[in-house]
Design a protein around this motif. Sequence first.
Motif, PDB file in Angstrom:
ATOM      1  N   VAL A  33      95.183  57.552 -43.035  1.00 11.70           N
ATOM      2  CA  VAL A  33      94.554  57.334 -43.461  1.00 11.70           C
ATOM      3  C   VAL A  33      95.811  56.405 -44.356  1.00 11.70           C
ATOM      4  O   VAL A  33      95.226  54.903 -45.196  1.00 11.70           O
ATOM      5  CB  VAL A  33      94.553  58.449 -44.715  1.00 11.70           C
ATOM      6  N   VAL A  34      97.340  55.864 -44.123  1.00 14.12           N
ATOM      7  CA  VAL A  34      98.068  55.108 -44.999  1.00 14.12           C
ATOM      8  C   VAL A  34      97.552  53.803 -43.478  1.00 14.12           C
ATOM      9  O   VAL A  34      97.386  53.211 -44.219  1.00 14.12           O
ATOM     10  CB  VAL A  34      99.073  55.834 -45.170  1.00 14.12           C
ATOM     11  N   LEU A  35      97.760  54.058 -42.841  1.00 17.74           N
ATOM     12  CA  LEU A  35      97.659  52.901 -41.703  1.00 17.74           C
ATOM     13  C   LEU A  35      96.219  52.109 -42.209  1.00 17.74           C
ATOM     14  O   LEU A  35      96.159  50.698 -42.319  1.00 17.74           O
ATOM     15  CB  LEU A  35      97.534  53.061 -40.548  1.00 17.74           C
ATOM     16  N   LEU A  36      95.083  52.668 -42.115  1.00 18.20           N
ATOM     17  CA  LEU A  36      93.539  52.354 -42.724  1.00 18.20           C
ATOM     18  C   LEU A  36      93.871  51.987 -44.218  1.00 18.20           C
ATOM     19  O   LEU A  36      92.749  50.761 -43.979  1.00 18.20           O
ATOM     20  CB  LEU A  36      92.447  53.022 -42.335  1.00 18.20           C
ATOM     21  N   ALA A  37      94.778  52.215 -44.651  1.00 20.91           N
ATOM     22  CA  ALA A  37      94.518  51.373 -46.288  1.00 20.91           C
ATOM     23  C   ALA A  37      95.488  50.213 -46.346  1.00 20.91           C
ATOM     24  O   ALA A  37      94.922  49.736 -47.281  1.00 20.91           O
ATOM     25  CB  ALA A  37      95.631  52.468 -46.837  1.00 20.91           C
ATOM     26  N   ARG A  38      95.746  49.811 -45.654  1.00 19.46           N
ATOM     27  CA  ARG A  38      96.727  49.027 -44.996  1.00 19.46           C
ATOM     28  C   ARG A  38      95.296  47.472 -44.157  1.00 19.46           C
ATOM     29  O   ARG A  38      95.957  46.764 -44.589  1.00 19.46           O
ATOM     30  CB  ARG A  38      97.577  49.011 -44.888  1.00 19.46           C
ATOM     31  N   ARG A  39      94.226  48.173 -43.969  1.00 16.50           N
ATOM     32  CA  ARG A  39      93.478  47.715 -43.007  1.00 16.50           C
ATOM     33  C   ARG A  39      92.109  47.252 -43.616  1.00 16.50           C
ATOM     34  O   ARG A  39      91.168  48.140 -43.100  1.00 16.50           O
ATOM     35  CB  ARG A  39      93.423  47.956 -41.762  1.00 16.50           C
ATOM     36  N   PRO A  40      91.933  47.210 -44.884  1.00 13.57           N
ATOM     37  CA  PRO A  40      90.713  47.557 -45.542  1.00 13.57           C
ATOM     38  C   PRO A  40      89.436  46.953 -44.408  1.00 13.57           C
ATOM     39  O   PRO A  40      88.187  47.041 -44.411  1.00 13.57           O
ATOM     40  CB  PRO A  40      90.609  46.613 -46.814  1.00 13.57           C
ATOM     41  N   ALA A  41      89.896  45.846 -43.683  1.00 16.12           N
ATOM     42  CA  ALA A  41      88.654  45.600 -43.162  1.00 16.12           C
ATOM     43  C   ALA A  41      87.956  46.429 -42.038  1.00 16.12           C
ATOM     44  O   ALA A  41      87.195  45.871 -41.128  1.00 16.12           O
ATOM     45  CB  ALA A  41      88.895  43.517 -42.027  1.00 16.12           C
ATOM     46  N   VAL A  45      84.290  49.987 -40.082  1.00 12.28           N
ATOM     47  CA  VAL A  45      84.510  50.505 -38.781  1.00 12.28           C
ATOM     48  C   VAL A  45      84.595  51.370 -38.224  1.00 12.28           C
ATOM     49  O   VAL A  45      84.224  52.958 -37.728  1.00 12.28           O
ATOM     50  CB  VAL A  45      85.195  49.121 -37.801  1.00 12.28           C
ATOM     51  N   ALA A  46      85.439  52.203 -38.970  1.00 10.45           N
ATOM     52  CA  ALA A  46      85.815  53.408 -38.990  1.00 10.45           C
ATOM     53  C   ALA A  46      85.338  54.910 -39.680  1.00 10.45           C
ATOM     54  O   ALA A  46      84.488  55.597 -38.535  1.00 10.45           O
ATOM     55  CB  ALA A  46      87.506  53.634 -39.919  1.00 10.45           C
ATOM     56  N   VAL A  47      84.382  54.183 -40.147  1.00 11.24           N
ATOM     57  CA  VAL A  47      83.396  55.182 -40.823  1.00 11.24           C
ATOM     58  C   VAL A  47      82.245  55.315 -39.867  1.00 11.24           C
ATOM     59  O   VAL A  47      81.774  56.049 -39.895  1.00 11.24           O
ATOM     60  CB  VAL A  47      82.606  55.324 -42.299  1.00 11.24           C
ATOM     61  N   ARG A  48      82.104  54.606 -38.921  1.00 10.68           N
ATOM     62  CA  ARG A  48      80.456  53.990 -38.287  1.00 10.68           C
ATOM     63  C   ARG A  48      81.586  54.447 -37.166  1.00 10.68           C
ATOM     64  O   ARG A  48      80.373  55.226 -36.670  1.00 10.68           O
ATOM     65  CB  ARG A  48      80.771  52.130 -38.193  1.00 10.68           C
ATOM     66  N   GLN A  49      81.679  54.444 -36.707  1.00 13.55           N
ATOM     67  CA  GLN A  49      82.660  55.362 -35.400  1.00 13.55           C
ATOM     68  C   GLN A  49      83.074  56.693 -36.072  1.00 13.55           C
ATOM     69  O   GLN A  49      82.830  57.814 -34.509  1.00 13.55           O
ATOM     70  CB  GLN A  49      84.246  54.612 -34.533  1.00 13.55           C
ATOM     71  N   LEU A  50      83.161  57.711 -36.949  1.00 16.18           N
ATOM     72  CA  LEU A  50      83.503  58.590 -36.973  1.00 16.18           C
ATOM     73  C   LEU A  50      81.877  59.246 -37.108  1.00 16.18           C
ATOM     74  O   LEU A  50      82.350  60.558 -35.992  1.00 16.18           O
ATOM     75  CB  LEU A  50      83.750  58.678 -38.433  1.00 16.18           C
ATOM     76  N   PHE A  51      80.857  58.537 -37.170  1.00 15.64           N
ATOM     77  CA  PHE A  51      79.401  59.383 -37.545  1.00 15.64           C
ATOM     78  C   PHE A  51      79.395  59.449 -35.655  1.00 15.64           C
ATOM     79  O   PHE A  51      78.104  59.514 -35.422  1.00 15.64           O
ATOM     80  CB  PHE A  51      79.018  58.650 -38.274  1.00 15.64           C
ATOM     81  N   GLN A  52      79.391  57.936 -34.940  1.00 15.52           N
ATOM     82  CA  GLN A  52      79.161  57.857 -34.015  1.00 15.52           C
ATOM     83  C   GLN A  52      79.938  58.163 -32.478  1.00 15.52           C
ATOM     84  O   GLN A  52      78.579  59.398 -31.727  1.00 15.52           O
ATOM     85  CB  GLN A  52      78.992  56.101 -33.709  1.00 15.52           C
ATOM     86  N   LEU A  53      80.418  58.784 -32.696  1.00 13.01           N
ATOM     87  CA  LEU A  53      80.999  59.313 -31.943  1.00 13.01           C
ATOM     88  C   LEU A  53      81.555  60.917 -31.733  1.00 13.01           C
ATOM     89  O   LEU A  53      81.665  62.047 -31.476  1.00 13.01           O
ATOM     90  CB  LEU A  53      82.609  59.294 -31.703  1.00 13.01           C
ATOM     91  N   ALA A  54      80.665  61.458 -33.105  1.00 11.56           N
ATOM     92  CA  ALA A  54      80.793  62.988 -33.725  1.00 11.56           C
ATOM     93  C   ALA A  54      79.610  63.957 -32.959  1.00 11.56           C
ATOM     94  O   ALA A  54      78.813  62.745 -31.831  1.00 11.56           O
ATOM     95  CB  ALA A  54      80.039  62.734 -35.578  1.00 11.56           C
ATOM     96  N   ALA A  55      79.721  65.331 -32.574  1.00 11.73           N
ATOM     97  CA  ALA A  55      78.964  66.009 -31.762  1.00 11.73           C
ATOM     98  C   ALA A  55      78.135  66.263 -32.163  1.00 11.73           C
ATOM     99  O   ALA A  55      77.802  65.758 -33.375  1.00 11.73           O
ATOM    100  CB  ALA A  55      79.841  66.879 -31.807  1.00 11.73           C
ATOM    101  N   ARG A  56      77.513  66.482 -31.299  1.00 13.50           N
ATOM    102  CA  ARG A  56      75.658  66.648 -31.918  1.00 13.50           C
ATOM    103  C   ARG A  56      75.769  67.770 -33.374  1.00 13.50           C
ATOM    104  O   ARG A  56      76.948  68.853 -32.817  1.00 13.50           O
ATOM    105  CB  ARG A  56      74.664  66.679 -31.257  1.00 13.50           C
TER     106      ARG A  56
END
Length: 107
Positions: A33-41, A45-56
């Motif tokens: 979270v700290v590393l991502l907080a420094r990269r708002p762009a 992408v993080a949210v999209r990937q979280l749900f794309q890779l989530a197990a069924r």
Amino acid sequence: MHLLRRTAGPDQRSDRQRGKPPWLTVGWLGRVVVLLARRPALWSVAVRQLFQLAARDWWRRAPFLPLPAPDYLRFRLQTMYGGSDHAPEPQDLVRWLAWCRSQKANC
């Protein structure tokens, strides 16, 4: 006197049995979270990937988090670090998200 054996119920199973990786801790998530907080762009992408890779049907099984399937996660850790018992480095996760963004694809 008979001793009754109790089997572990759904709430008594270990994290590994429930599919939660042992390295997925509050500390590890905090570093991400700290590393991502420094990269708002990278936030979307993080949210999209979280749900794309989530197990069924991830919402139906503890730990009720949109985590990748355990087999997929083991495979990715094996190919990246040479062993599935190695925790992913938070900085590697951020680099991968940056790469996904640069590809403008659904990674």
